[in-house]
Design an enzyme around this catalytic site. Sequence first.
Site, PDB file in Angstrom:
ATOM      1  N   LYS A 115       0.886  -1.426  -0.007  1.00 48.47           N
ATOM      2  CA  LYS A 115       0.114   0.055   0.125  1.00 48.47           C
ATOM      3  C   LYS A 115       0.851   1.132  -0.067  1.00 48.47           C
ATOM      4  O   LYS A 115       0.495   2.193  -0.428  1.00 48.47           O
ATOM      5  CB  LYS A 115      -0.863   0.014   1.124  1.00 48.47           C
ATOM      6  CG  LYS A 115      -2.227  -1.111   1.034  1.00 48.47           C
ATOM      7  CD  LYS A 115      -3.211  -0.610   2.122  1.00 48.47           C
ATOM      8  CE  LYS A 115      -4.388  -1.507   1.668  1.00 48.47           C
ATOM      9  NZ  LYS A 115      -5.563  -1.511   2.560  1.00 48.47           N
ATOM     10  N   LYS A 197      -3.811 -11.280  -7.080  1.00 49.95           N
ATOM     11  CA  LYS A 197      -5.092 -11.474  -6.477  1.00 49.95           C
ATOM     12  C   LYS A 197      -6.088 -10.663  -7.075  1.00 49.95           C
ATOM     13  O   LYS A 197      -5.891  -9.419  -7.381  1.00 49.95           O
ATOM     14  CB  LYS A 197      -4.898 -11.530  -5.071  1.00 49.95           C
ATOM     15  CG  LYS A 197      -5.061 -10.030  -4.295  1.00 49.95           C
ATOM     16  CD  LYS A 197      -5.263 -10.120  -2.996  1.00 49.95           C
ATOM     17  CE  LYS A 197      -5.379  -8.711  -2.593  1.00 49.95           C
ATOM     18  NZ  LYS A 197      -5.708  -8.337  -1.337  1.00 49.95           N
ATOM     19  N   LYS A 200     -10.768  -5.358  -5.944  1.00 51.15           N
ATOM     20  CA  LYS A 200     -11.653  -4.117  -6.262  1.00 51.15           C
ATOM     21  C   LYS A 200     -10.602  -3.088  -6.632  1.00 51.15           C
ATOM     22  O   LYS A 200     -11.496  -2.235  -7.291  1.00 51.15           O
ATOM     23  CB  LYS A 200     -12.585  -4.083  -5.369  1.00 51.15           C
ATOM     24  CG  LYS A 200     -12.271  -3.600  -4.014  1.00 51.15           C
ATOM     25  CD  LYS A 200     -13.624  -3.693  -3.046  1.00 51.15           C
ATOM     26  CE  LYS A 200     -12.796  -3.908  -1.605  1.00 51.15           C
ATOM     27  NZ  LYS A 200     -13.759  -4.636  -0.711  1.00 51.15           N
TER      28      LYS A 200
HETATM   29  P1  TYM Z   1     -10.515  -7.038   2.990  1.00 59.52           P
HETATM   30  O1  TYM Z   1     -11.421  -5.843   3.251  1.00 59.52           O
HETATM   31  O2  TYM Z   1      -9.479  -6.592   1.961  1.00 59.52           O
HETATM   32  O3  TYM Z   1     -11.034  -8.268   2.637  1.00 59.52           O
HETATM   33  C1  TYM Z   1     -12.039  -8.871   3.375  1.00 59.52           C
HETATM   34  C2  TYM Z   1     -11.945 -10.428   3.226  1.00 59.52           C
HETATM   35  O4  TYM Z   1     -11.830 -10.839   1.925  1.00 59.52           O
HETATM   36  C3  TYM Z   1     -10.639 -11.619   1.673  1.00 59.52           C
HETATM   37  N1  TYM Z   1     -10.216 -11.450   0.477  1.00 59.52           N
HETATM   38  C4  TYM Z   1      -9.806 -12.403  -0.639  1.00 59.52           C
HETATM   39  N2  TYM Z   1      -9.944 -14.033  -0.391  1.00 59.52           N
HETATM   40  C5  TYM Z   1      -9.632 -14.510  -1.351  1.00 59.52           C
HETATM   41  N3  TYM Z   1      -9.173 -14.042  -2.882  1.00 59.52           N
HETATM   42  C6  TYM Z   1      -9.340 -12.606  -2.862  1.00 59.52           C
HETATM   43  N4  TYM Z   1      -8.853 -12.209  -3.986  1.00 59.52           N
HETATM   44  C7  TYM Z   1      -9.590 -11.953  -1.714  1.00 59.52           C
HETATM   45  N5  TYM Z   1      -9.578 -10.446  -1.671  1.00 59.52           N
HETATM   46  C8  TYM Z   1     -10.021 -10.407  -0.338  1.00 59.52           C
HETATM   47  C9  TYM Z   1      -9.591 -10.947   2.603  1.00 59.52           C
HETATM   48  O5  TYM Z   1      -8.484 -11.717   3.224  1.00 59.52           O
HETATM   49  C10 TYM Z   1     -10.573 -10.795   3.825  1.00 59.52           C
HETATM   50  O6  TYM Z   1     -10.895 -11.663   4.719  1.00 59.52           O
HETATM   51  N6  TYM Z   1      -7.604  -6.047   7.064  1.00 59.52           N
HETATM   52  C11 TYM Z   1      -8.826  -6.692   6.460  1.00 59.52           C
HETATM   53  C12 TYM Z   1     -10.060  -6.566   7.299  1.00 59.52           C
HETATM   54  C13 TYM Z   1      -9.971  -6.553   8.857  1.00 59.52           C
HETATM   55  C14 TYM Z   1     -10.051  -7.630   9.542  1.00 59.52           C
HETATM   56  C15 TYM Z   1     -10.241  -7.445  10.738  1.00 59.52           C
HETATM   57  C16 TYM Z   1     -10.304  -9.139   9.079  1.00 59.52           C
HETATM   58  C17 TYM Z   1     -10.104  -5.382   9.828  1.00 59.52           C
HETATM   59  N7  TYM Z   1     -10.128  -6.069  10.989  1.00 59.52           N
HETATM   60  C18 TYM Z   1     -10.299  -8.454  11.928  1.00 59.52           C
HETATM   61  C19 TYM Z   1     -10.159  -9.982   9.957  1.00 59.52           C
HETATM   62  C20 TYM Z   1     -10.415  -9.583  11.277  1.00 59.52           C
HETATM   63  C21 TYM Z   1      -9.009  -6.394   5.179  1.00 59.52           C
HETATM   64  O7  TYM Z   1      -8.679  -5.420   4.646  1.00 59.52           O
HETATM   65  O8  TYM Z   1      -9.853  -7.268   4.396  1.00 59.52           O
END
Ligand code: TYM
Length: 334
Positions: A115, A197, A200
Amino acid sequence: MMKKRILSGVQPSGTPTLGNYLGAFRSWVALQDDPQYESVYCVVDMHAITIRRDREELRRQTRELYALLLAIGLDPERNVLFIQSQVPQHAELTWVLNCYTMFGELSRMTQFKEKSARHPDNINAGLFDYPVLMAADILLYQAHLVPVGGDQKQHVELTRDIAVRFNGVHPDVFTLPEPYIPPVGARIMSLTDPTRKMDKSDPNPASHVLLTEAPDAIMKKFKKAVTDSDAQVRYDTTQKPGVSNLMAIYALATGLSLEETEKQFEGQGYGVFKPAVGEAVVALLRPVRERVEALLRDPGFLEAEMARGRERACAIAEKTMADVRHAVGFLPKG
Ligand code: TYM
């Protein structure tokens, strides 16, 4: 019997993709039927402001994402569903945990490196501290299990390290969490570049499928998805990353195994396979899209659910926070 707790979160940074659904949300929906667990899920709007955001857009996306969590089938009775910024203990615990997290640990986080490369003009302290806020999300709820996609594994491991360090000084305050990563679908790849990966924030819309996308747009994206030239539907993520990604998507959308998928398309070219994947995804997402639209027409219902979720989340979070304040030596509140 005391139930074990699950916690996970998702950022309101645009409509989630099929990657979010297959990597994370799918596990969330499945786990609500397991009587061993009690689940807590949050829309992490505080994480979302580490990148500059238009305030009205953030509010709209937070509401839409909350509606989407209901639309994918998360039951607001059986799960606690809430908005992170509405529970102030997340920010409070983050400060305390900052004092138990090392600069070197945060510097090594892959997501921070990526990032900060993407936004070189705004490498703010929040972006650096992002994993500590995530650790606070998890530890506040004493979570045993954190269902996430593969890209979040490093953050859950860091959370565990922080909890071990804190407990080493103040015994038994935090439960040690484990990541829960699905065996297939942990990393859904871009449809235009299967070595990256699905994300969005990828500027090329053909690379990702949004959960509320129209069926004809979904079909178009799958028909154009990048594959290879040997025309065999076979699972091999190194030699055939595009086809393997489509196979994983197909298998998860239909409930078949990878072997069954391979068999089903034996001797058939990509001209048959790619539209079949598109159709399976359209069928998977159609009810989600319809339910989101219905929920967004009823803002009163969403507000009431958010308030209920906040209250339930606050009750759990405050209990942990009271223990933490006591452990570190803060005076009790009045
Ligand atoms: P975020 O918002 O980017 O994504 C949400 C969830 O989707 C999963 N994910 C994917 N899994 C498989 N293939 C992909 N291409 C893909 N893109 C996204 C992510 O692994 C995630 O599980 N930091 C986290 C949000 C967060 C969080 C937490 C998660 C904040 N606090 C506490 C667990 C526990 C995030 O940015 O996810």
